[in-house]
Scaffold this active site. Structure first.
Site, mmCIF file in Angstrom:
data_model
loop_
_atom_site.group_PDB
_atom_site.id
_atom_site.type_symbol
_atom_site.label_atom_id
_atom_site.label_comp_id
_atom_site.label_asym_id
_atom_site.label_seq_id
_atom_site.Cartn_x
_atom_site.Cartn_y
_atom_site.Cartn_z
ATOM 1 N N LYS A 33 -9.173 3.177 -8.655
ATOM 2 C CA LYS A 33 -8.796 4.314 -7.817
ATOM 3 C C LYS A 33 -9.929 5.328 -7.812
ATOM 4 O O LYS A 33 -10.417 5.732 -8.867
ATOM 5 C CB LYS A 33 -7.532 4.965 -8.365
ATOM 6 C CG LYS A 33 -7.065 6.142 -7.510
ATOM 7 C CD LYS A 33 -5.713 6.628 -7.964
ATOM 8 C CE LYS A 33 -5.764 7.659 -9.042
ATOM 9 N NZ LYS A 33 -6.397 8.929 -8.636
ATOM 10 N N ASP A 60 -7.744 7.694 -3.168
ATOM 11 C CA ASP A 60 -6.650 8.647 -3.417
ATOM 12 C C ASP A 60 -7.093 10.060 -3.044
ATOM 13 O O ASP A 60 -7.415 10.867 -3.911
ATOM 14 C CB ASP A 60 -6.295 8.536 -4.914
ATOM 15 C CG ASP A 60 -5.175 9.467 -5.344
ATOM 16 O OD1 ASP A 60 -4.366 9.870 -4.493
ATOM 17 O OD2 ASP A 60 -5.103 9.773 -6.551
ATOM 18 N N LYS A 62 -5.192 11.951 -0.832
ATOM 19 C CA LYS A 62 -3.936 12.689 -0.593
ATOM 20 C C LYS A 62 -4.052 13.688 0.556
ATOM 21 O O LYS A 62 -3.908 14.899 0.371
ATOM 22 C CB LYS A 62 -3.511 13.455 -1.854
ATOM 23 C CG LYS A 62 -3.276 12.608 -3.091
ATOM 24 C CD LYS A 62 -2.676 13.457 -4.201
ATOM 25 C CE LYS A 62 -2.414 12.705 -5.475
ATOM 26 N NZ LYS A 62 -3.622 12.306 -6.210
ATOM 27 N N ASP A 65 -2.522 17.867 6.133
ATOM 28 C CA ASP A 65 -3.076 18.815 7.103
ATOM 29 C C ASP A 65 -2.328 18.594 8.415
ATOM 30 O O ASP A 65 -1.351 17.830 8.444
ATOM 31 C CB ASP A 65 -4.598 18.564 7.244
ATOM 32 C CG ASP A 65 -5.371 19.829 7.598
ATOM 33 O OD1 ASP A 65 -4.925 20.555 8.521
ATOM 34 O OD2 ASP A 65 -6.412 20.090 6.982
ATOM 35 N N THR A 122 3.378 13.506 -10.299
ATOM 36 C CA THR A 122 4.014 13.222 -11.596
ATOM 37 C C THR A 122 3.696 14.295 -12.625
ATOM 38 O O THR A 122 4.226 14.266 -13.730
ATOM 39 C CB THR A 122 3.584 11.842 -12.121
ATOM 40 O OG1 THR A 122 2.176 11.738 -11.962
ATOM 41 C CG2 THR A 122 4.250 10.737 -11.358
ATOM 42 N N ARG A 214 -6.813 8.089 -18.042
ATOM 43 C CA ARG A 214 -7.346 8.457 -19.357
ATOM 44 C C ARG A 214 -7.045 7.504 -20.515
ATOM 45 O O ARG A 214 -7.925 7.307 -21.360
ATOM 46 C CB ARG A 214 -6.918 9.894 -19.691
ATOM 47 C CG ARG A 214 -7.670 10.909 -18.823
ATOM 48 C CD ARG A 214 -6.989 12.254 -18.773
ATOM 49 N NE ARG A 214 -5.756 12.195 -18.004
ATOM 50 C CZ ARG A 214 -4.964 13.241 -17.773
ATOM 51 N NH1 ARG A 214 -5.277 14.420 -18.271
ATOM 52 N NH2 ARG A 214 -3.875 13.104 -17.056
HETATM 53 O O1 C5P Z 1 -5.407 9.906 -16.516
HETATM 54 P P1 C5P Z 1 -4.100 9.591 -15.861
HETATM 55 O O2 C5P Z 1 -3.544 8.228 -16.263
HETATM 56 O O3 C5P Z 1 -3.092 10.688 -15.996
HETATM 57 O O4 C5P Z 1 -4.474 9.462 -14.303
HETATM 58 C C1 C5P Z 1 -3.510 9.333 -13.302
HETATM 59 C C2 C5P Z 1 -4.177 9.351 -11.975
HETATM 60 O O5 C5P Z 1 -3.182 9.217 -10.961
HETATM 61 C C3 C5P Z 1 -4.960 10.612 -11.669
HETATM 62 O O6 C5P Z 1 -6.143 10.202 -11.008
HETATM 63 C C4 C5P Z 1 -4.075 11.396 -10.714
HETATM 64 O O7 C5P Z 1 -4.821 12.094 -9.729
HETATM 65 C C5 C5P Z 1 -3.273 10.291 -10.033
HETATM 66 N N1 C5P Z 1 -1.971 10.693 -9.518
HETATM 67 C C6 C5P Z 1 -0.973 11.230 -10.307
HETATM 68 N N2 C5P Z 1 0.232 11.601 -9.762
HETATM 69 C C7 C5P Z 1 0.466 11.407 -8.463
HETATM 70 C C8 C5P Z 1 -0.541 10.832 -7.650
HETATM 71 C C9 C5P Z 1 -1.753 10.480 -8.232
HETATM 72 O O8 C5P Z 1 -1.146 11.362 -11.507
HETATM 73 N N3 C5P Z 1 1.663 11.699 -7.959
#
Ligand code: C5P
Length: 240
Positions: A33, A60, A62, A65, A122, A214
């Site tokens: 991603k 991603d 998002k 607009d 989330t 992460r």
């Molecule tokens: O590091 P982590 O596992 O928290 O990364 C989750 C990824 O998913 C991040 O890049 C974040 O931008 C993305 N994301 C999210 N919640 C959403 C949509 C995308 O955490 N609803």
């Protein structure tokens, strides 16, 4: 779909060489991603680089607009070669329909990327969701309502928390793609994610894809972390 296509590794890096190093250390991984940070830092090159390595890319960005502006952005996202792109469902039906039409126009004669709607981030919990104006709803209610709208517009699926997989599967059937961030193996830190699930439980609930950043990118041994998450996903699906 193979498990390594269903595990999407979030490359949240400020420079492409760091992301490239991580990609190089994960020979088993096939789906990555690219979010706002890396896309901007690399001036879009990250997508081209990953595609030239034969990887699948979830772009991603998002979009949120007015319909005309989002349509233009979606057209460009398709031309970047991304395999999955997304917009915010809260941009409304006209915006989502304009995005779908732009996706179809731009991908004529080539494989169509999946167009996915973001429901509720989330990182938001029930208190936050009220603060941003969904006064009568929990985060899960708001997510299901936004998914209903997305499905009605013809979107391919949604980004949602694993908490909403079950009600979404029941209402929208098996072809509506559910892409789930907010996944944390038991051995990792939650960070800023509030509504988390383990990889095994998310797959058990019926996620099509899980997005993990992460716990892999900041692990001492990213390949071991990646493989351990794949094993947890397999355990959650019982070979399904
Ligand atoms: O590091 P982590 O596992 O928290 O990364 C989750 C990824 O998913 C991040 O890049 C974040 O931008 C993305 N994301 C999210 N919640 C959403 C949509 C995308 O955490 N609803």
């Amino acid at each position: 779909m193979r498990m390594n296509e269903r595990l999407i590794v979030a490359l949240d890096y400020p420079v492409w060489p760091d992301a490239a190093k991580l990609v190089g250390s994960l020979p088993d991984a096939s789906h990555f991603k690219v979010g706002l940070e890396l896309y901007l830092a690399s001036r879009g090159e990250a997508v081209r680089e990953l595609k030239s390595m034969g990887k699948r890319v979830f772009l991603d960005l998002k979009f949120h607009d007015i319909p005309q502006t989002v349509a233009g952005a979606v057209g460009q996202a398709v031309l970047s070669g991304a395999d999955m792109i997304n917009v915010h469902a809260s941009g409304g039906p006209a915006m989502m329909k304009a995005a779908l039409a732009a996706r179809d126009r731009a991908s004529e004669g080539m494989a169509k990327p999946l167009l996915i709607a973001v429901t509720v981030l989330t990182s938001l919990d029930d208190t936050d969701i009220k603060l941003v104006g969904f006064a009568d709803a929990t985060a899960s209610d708001a997510a299901v309502r936004l998914a209903e709208l997305s499905k009605g517009c013809g979107m391919d699926g949604v980004v949602c928390s694993p908490h909403e997989i079950r009600p979404m599967r029941q209402r929208f059937g098996k072809d509506f793609k559910l892409v789930c961030p907010g996944v944390r193996p038991s051995w990792s830190e939650k960070g800023d994610q509030k509504r988390v699930f383990t990889p095994s439980d998310a797959m058990g609930e019926g996620a099509d894809y899980i997005v993990v950043g992460r716990p892999i990118t900041r692990a001492e041994d990213p390949l071991a972390a990646y493989r351990s998450i794949i094993r947890e996903m397999e355990a959650g699906t019982d070979g399904r």
